[in-house]
Design a protein around this motif. Sequence first.
Motif, PDB file in Angstrom:
ATOM      1  N   ARG B 142     -18.963  -5.934   5.913  1.00 53.11           N
ATOM      2  CA  ARG B 142     -18.542  -6.012   4.501  1.00 53.11           C
ATOM      3  C   ARG B 142     -19.108  -4.865   3.680  1.00 53.11           C
ATOM      4  NH1 ARG B 142     -18.969 -12.527   4.105  1.00 53.11           N
ATOM      5  NH2 ARG B 142     -16.856 -12.899   4.842  1.00 53.11           N
ATOM      6  N   ARG B 145     -16.971  -1.938   4.528  1.00 53.70           N
ATOM      7  CA  ARG B 145     -15.654  -2.095   3.890  1.00 53.70           C
ATOM      8  C   ARG B 145     -15.725  -1.749   2.401  1.00 53.70           C
ATOM      9  NH1 ARG B 145     -13.879  -8.030   3.025  1.00 53.70           N
ATOM     10  NH2 ARG B 145     -15.370  -7.703   1.375  1.00 53.70           N
ATOM     11  N   ARG B 146     -16.768  -2.248   1.739  1.00 52.35           N
ATOM     12  CA  ARG B 146     -16.932  -1.961   0.294  1.00 52.35           C
ATOM     13  C   ARG B 146     -17.105  -0.458   0.065  1.00 52.35           C
ATOM     14  NH1 ARG B 146     -19.631  -7.061  -0.261  1.00 52.35           N
ATOM     15  NH2 ARG B 146     -21.614  -6.137   0.332  1.00 52.35           N
TER      16      ARG B 146
END
Lengths: 184, 185
Positions: B142, B145-146
């Motif tokens: 995550r 991804r961010r």
Amino acid sequence: MKNPARQPRQPRIRYVTPRLQGSMMLAFAAIIAIGGAIFWERVDSAFRRVFLHAAMRGHYAFDSAYDVVRDLLALHLAGLFVGVFLASSVLALLLVAATRHGIGKAVDSLRASANRDLSTPTGSSPIREFDRFGENIDAARADTLASVLTIRSKAAALAAGEISPEEFRLRWDELKQRIRRIAP
Amino acid sequence: MSGPGAAGNSPLIHRGYVFGLLLRLCLTFAGGVGILSVILYFALSRPFPGDYAGVFHALRNLSPFLRPILAVSVLVYALLACGSTSALCVYILHKVAGPLYRMERVLNQYRSGAPTRTVSFRNDDQIQPLAHAFNLWIGSLRRDRRRWLAMMMDAERHCLQDEATCRAEMEEALRKIAGDMARYR
């Protein structure tokens, strides 16, 4: 508004993995059955010998058959307890060792995944259930790796390609959507 | 301690759990043997007849008479011990099998593309580091991804300027993302 206190409590299901819990139950049952069979065979032959010997000896200074075989029975009962308990303890310790080994590999594999290694296999375990779990983890990692590699190749192609601004914008948005789908 | 770091470094199977399992097994088998000894005591403690010949014949004929009693009492012991050990097995192994089952469901959920929540096991469950390692992996994914989305949005801001700068920034962002993704293997 629902009152949570009034909602009926769902029974907690404890028998969740028949392959693990069921096979361990069968293994313990086999130990108990084998212990019982050995006890029965040994005590039966000992009783035959002891009662015959007591009948032939004369001087019947006992009131019941229990007085004749008390020590012998205590010894065999102790043997049954120690034998079954030791065998079961060994089985339990083997299960604990296999769990530590199998789940330990899964934990190592997930920790490696956090360091972006998604291809090293989790490895096999002596217990089929843990093996299957490792395969599930590997499948999830493989899906993630495939998704990342697809996005990577698309990003590289888009960065290098000579395409129209409209087409570029379309693919850019599509790529963003694909990235958003990673670990949602 | 029950913080995330502590969960990550905690042993997969606690020593107390192993001792508890062995103690319960010990009590179960001791109970089984106790019941077997009580049955055999009642079967064997009938008094002999008073005269000498009666005792002799009773002792001579006792073994064939005791054989089925012994068999039935061992069977009762085996059934009781198997029943209680099975119950113990289900109860004790649930602390390992339960989290494993929950993790499998989370993995299936993750693979189906549904939103994945942070995994947490009950306090008395074993294999806690598994949940911690999974959360660590999903957390790292995550974060990446961010970062990639932030790079793309940063490049999009340049579209307020002229078209060429916008395109150049976007291509640069894509190259960076592709380079970043190359670390995945």
